[in-house]
Design a protein around this motif. Sequence first.
Motif: not given
Lengths: 290, 302
Positions: A119, B134, B162, B165, B222-223, B226-227, B252
């Motif tokens: 990430p 994003s 999300l 996304m 992937r989710a 995510e930030t 995150s």
Amino acid sequence: MFRSTRDRFLSLTLHGLAAVSGLIVVLVLAFVLQESSPVLSRVMLSRFLTDGSWHPAADAAEGAFNLLPIVVGTLLSSAGAVVLATPLGILSAVFIQFYAPLHLARWYRRMIELLAGIPSVVFGLWGLVVLVPLIARIHPPGQSLFTGIVILTLMILPTVALLSNAAMAAVPREIVSGCAALGLSRRTTAFLIIIPAAKSGLTTAAILGLVRAIGETMAVVMVCGNVVRMPGSLFDPIRTLTSTIALEMSYARGVHRSSLFFCGLVLLLVVTGLIAVAEIVSRRQLHGPV
Amino acid sequence: MARFKTRTDRVLDICVWTAPALVSGLFLWLVGDLAVRGCGAFWPGESEASGFFRLTEPLELVIKFLTGAPERAGRSGGIGPILVSTGLILMVCMSMAIPFGLGTALLLSEFVAPQNRFGRIVRRSLDVLAGVPSIVFGLFGNAVFSQFLGLRFSILSGGLTLACMVLPLLIRSTEEALNAVCPTQRHAATALGFSRWATVFQIILPQATPGVVVGLVLGIGRALAETAALIFTSGYVDRMPRSVFDSGRSLSIHIYDLSMNVAGGNQNAYASALVLITVLALINAATNWLATRFLQREAGNF
């Protein structure tokens, strides 16, 4: 076409679901446009380049909206990352395809895939805690364009390497066999035959790497220093479009908020444009001469 | 052979071996640093316990960290409420993304011909959606879910953002799973006079399930990573959420906040990052296992 009502119902439902999925991108564009309309109607577009500084305020008259240093910061950091990541990515692909023993190639590929899954906050954390102090020792303050480029390079490398690898693998096998039949070395095959043949695929890889670098947010916010000023050297802090949005969105009101949506709109258009270019370039490989 | 090497040859050879070495070095540095500092957070300091109990102490600290509430803005204490928020965000995200993803993929692969206009438009718009940065999703989510629909900063608006996304990724992998089902099965079903409904639910979906699950797990990964899309949709609040209408901080965001805004938060940031990476690695291993077990190919080929 469908005999039973159940089939008709299913087809209708699926069409509905697909229509919603397809509409999301339209909604994204529409909302970003709508939210940036206040700034577009109240602030002349030229002010984004000619204002004295970036001091946005809720009121158009009070604020200063010079986006130029931010745009330059975005361009420099992502261009730097692409310049470093493209050769590394292509060499990685050559390594996987032509140099490495089979098991090593598999391990290396696997590692690049893992790198792709890390990430962006984790890249940012590592950059902030490990890289920034190291670079600060060479040239303070450490949070700089250079640190940003290093982190971004590492982040877009998997994109470039995996796509380059795929592009090289897509070169017709007859060409590779032909090289072998002519007694060409692996080195000649790779650098003089395969790379030119895969040129458009490699270009696509670099462009999609650039797309990723431009859109990257968290890691860049954490390591670039975020000072809005034209960078004078590689070791000056910079601010990018994405970090501006991330940093200011929480308190922005009125025209300020709207100007952040305008940043988002610019990002959206640039990224979509680049993807379109990448698609045109990659299509040339299929139809044009190899 | 080696005798005929020119200088250019040698330089090229060196480059080809140095580039992967450099990349691997940086990768190992990053992962090693994460592992060492992350585990360091769980290493017990001075304590009276000895012998066997000394060994169980890190385990206790891990459990305490995973279940405890953050204290002093996260400098000490655990990540319990943050894990709960992250889980809720993922649940909202997946419960929205799965019906739309599955439905769209089914339509594209089973119901419309490749040259169908509607199908092509949907495909094209999903391709564009997949490229949207994003942070722009974050802006979109803030404008639509937080403000327009009045959900404010909440787990619900974060999860919905999300969902938008991960949708393209989900659709693409599901479509691949459906396309991997042998076409003769469809022909046979048609020849036997099966309805579309029966073909889809009794022939295609059961066979495609492993591939669909791989896609889902990739989407979750992937989710989870995510930030940017969550900072101004699900918000910053680190208390235990009471419902999906409360603001909740994802793992995150917790890492970001600790390292950027909290002086002395690095140790817990590293511990949280280690937790996040471990979960992602497990997800990666699970997809690979599923893919090789059921699909006879590597998950990386998506």
